[in-house]
Design a protein around this motif. Structure first.
Motif, short mmCIF file in Angstrom:
data_model
loop_
_atom_site.label_atom_id
_atom_site.label_comp_id
_atom_site.label_asym_id
_atom_site.label_seq_id
_atom_site.Cartn_x
_atom_site.Cartn_y
_atom_site.Cartn_z
N PHE A 240 -54.60 1.00 2.61
CA PHE A 240 -54.23 2.21 3.33
C PHE A 240 -54.61 3.48 2.55
O PHE A 240 -53.90 4.48 2.62
CB PHE A 240 -52.73 2.22 3.62
CG PHE A 240 -52.26 1.08 4.47
CD1 PHE A 240 -53.05 0.56 5.49
CD2 PHE A 240 -51.02 0.50 4.26
CE1 PHE A 240 -52.62 -0.49 6.27
CE2 PHE A 240 -50.57 -0.56 5.06
CZ PHE A 240 -51.38 -1.06 6.06
N ASN A 241 -55.68 3.40 1.79
CA ASN A 241 -56.06 4.60 1.03
C ASN A 241 -57.01 5.48 1.84
O ASN A 241 -57.61 5.04 2.83
CB ASN A 241 -56.70 4.21 -0.31
CG ASN A 241 -58.06 3.58 -0.15
OD1 ASN A 241 -59.05 4.27 0.01
ND2 ASN A 241 -58.12 2.26 -0.21
N GLU A 242 -57.17 6.71 1.41
CA GLU A 242 -57.92 7.70 2.19
C GLU A 242 -59.42 7.38 2.26
O GLU A 242 -60.12 7.88 3.15
CB GLU A 242 -57.73 9.08 1.58
CG GLU A 242 -58.19 9.19 0.14
CD GLU A 242 -57.91 10.57 -0.44
OE1 GLU A 242 -58.45 10.85 -1.52
OE2 GLU A 242 -57.15 11.33 0.19
N ASN A 243 -59.91 6.55 1.35
CA ASN A 243 -61.33 6.20 1.36
C ASN A 243 -61.63 4.96 2.19
O ASN A 243 -62.77 4.47 2.21
CB ASN A 243 -61.82 5.97 -0.08
CG ASN A 243 -61.71 7.23 -0.92
OD1 ASN A 243 -62.00 8.33 -0.46
ND2 ASN A 243 -61.26 7.07 -2.16
N GLY A 244 -60.62 4.44 2.84
CA GLY A 244 -60.82 3.25 3.65
C GLY A 244 -60.38 1.99 2.91
O GLY A 244 -60.24 1.99 1.68
N PRO A 245 -60.13 0.91 3.62
CA PRO A 245 -59.62 -0.32 3.02
C PRO A 245 -60.66 -1.02 2.14
O PRO A 245 -61.86 -0.96 2.41
CB PRO A 245 -59.25 -1.18 4.22
CG PRO A 245 -60.15 -0.69 5.32
CD PRO A 245 -60.31 0.78 5.08
N ASP A 246 -60.17 -1.67 1.09
CA ASP A 246 -61.02 -2.49 0.22
C ASP A 246 -60.46 -3.91 0.28
O ASP A 246 -59.55 -4.27 -0.47
CB ASP A 246 -61.00 -1.95 -1.21
CG ASP A 246 -62.04 -2.62 -2.10
OD1 ASP A 246 -62.34 -3.80 -1.85
OD2 ASP A 246 -62.54 -1.97 -3.03
N GLN A 247 -61.00 -4.71 1.18
CA GLN A 247 -60.46 -6.03 1.43
C GLN A 247 -60.59 -6.97 0.22
O GLN A 247 -59.69 -7.75 -0.06
CB GLN A 247 -61.13 -6.67 2.65
CG GLN A 247 -60.48 -7.99 3.07
CD GLN A 247 -61.16 -8.60 4.27
OE1 GLN A 247 -62.36 -8.52 4.41
NE2 GLN A 247 -60.37 -9.23 5.14
N THR B 190 -51.49 -4.63 9.53
CA THR B 190 -52.84 -4.99 9.10
C THR B 190 -52.83 -6.37 8.46
O THR B 190 -51.97 -6.66 7.62
CB THR B 190 -53.37 -3.96 8.08
OG1 THR B 190 -53.42 -2.67 8.68
CG2 THR B 190 -54.74 -4.36 7.57
#
Length: 274
Positions: free
Chosen positions: A80-87, A167
């Motif tokens: 949920f970070n501002e740069n997008g998810p890192d799966q 999510t």
């Protein structure tokens, strides 16, 4: 070395995988007794030095559960970070979550063994404390596996699952490893708070068990332990674990998976004198 390095196939869950878990844990304890100079089990619960050991075990469980929750927090941060998810990073934290949960389970089973409680003791506790109408349904054929963990999971299952509008780190169709089944879901409002409550439920029951051990290090007088109360709260802790397992979306197979892989790591550490 971690659970990703274990390639040995996890045993198939038999009629009661808790029996398998107890047997595997006793194999480890037999080595720990020699390596750490631990007393043989079951312990005399009235002795001060044994009560200190028991309290140490319960503290280890709480520590591992705290690290389990920390892994959940880290998953939230990367998804949920501002740069997008890192799966990929989230999956690493998911791996850690299940390893820490497995550590907590190992210490809990070890605590039960040293306290003179086995699978039949847990099963009898559930039989004697039927507080849920789902219990009768269990024996009316709604659940085919009549075993301790299966019954615990069934009785603790919530009629209103917490999976909604959140999510998934790994979807059901993409799940390839049972080790990663639990904890894949990141919930919305109230989910994290519910997670905390379930962790506290385990901690509270452990604390109430500890409270029955009255021979504190600073006390000169000795007191007999209320063994019934002590063991009742340790057995109730099992139900608290089952609530957490259900909340995290785990099954008997995934519980056995996380236990067995960490068991093999601990076995390796013993052999290699890690």
């Amino acid at each position: 070395m971690d659970c990703r390095d274990i390639t040995e196939k996890t045993p198939i869950v038999n009629n009661d995988c808790l029996v398998q878990i107890f047997e595997l844990q006793k194999e480890l304890i037999d080595h720990y007794v020699k390596i750490e100079g631990l007393p043989p089990y079951p312990l005399n619960l009235d002795l001060k030095q044994n009560q200190l050991l028991i309290k140490d075990f319960s503290a280890r469980i709480v520590e591992e559960l705290g690290e389990c929750f920390e892994s959940y927090i880290m998953m939230e941060k990367v998804m949920f970070n501002e740069n997008g998810p890192d799966q990929d990073v989230a999956i690493n934290h998911l791996q850690n979550l299940n390893e820490e949960l497995s550590d907590a389970l190992h210490f809990y089973i070890e605590l039960l063994i040293f306290s003179g409680i086995d699978n039949s003791g847990i099963f009898d506790y559930i039989n004697n404390n039927k507080q849920n109408q789902r219990y009768s349904l269990f024996y009316d054929g709604m659940v085919t596996k009549k075993n301790t963990i299966g019954m615990g999971l069934y009785l603790m299952e919530s009629p209103t699952p917490y999976y909604n509008c959140g999510t998934w780190i790994i979807s059901d169709k993409d799940l390839k490893d049972e080790f990663l089944r639990g904890g894949r879901y990141l919930g919305t409002i109230g989910y994290k708070e519910r997670f905390k409550v379930l962790l506290w439920d385990i901690t509270y029951n452990l604390q109430m068990a500890r409270n029955a051990l009255k021979n504190k290090p600073w006390k000169q007088t000795q007191m007999l332990t209320d063994k019934f109360t002590y063991r009742q709260f340790l057995c109730e802790t099992f139900m608290s674990f089952c609530r957490l397992f259900v909340f995290l979306g785990m099954t008997e197979e995934s519980i056995m998976e996380i236990y067995f892989k960490k068991n093999r790591i601990n076995k390796f550490r013993i052999v290699s004198k890690y």
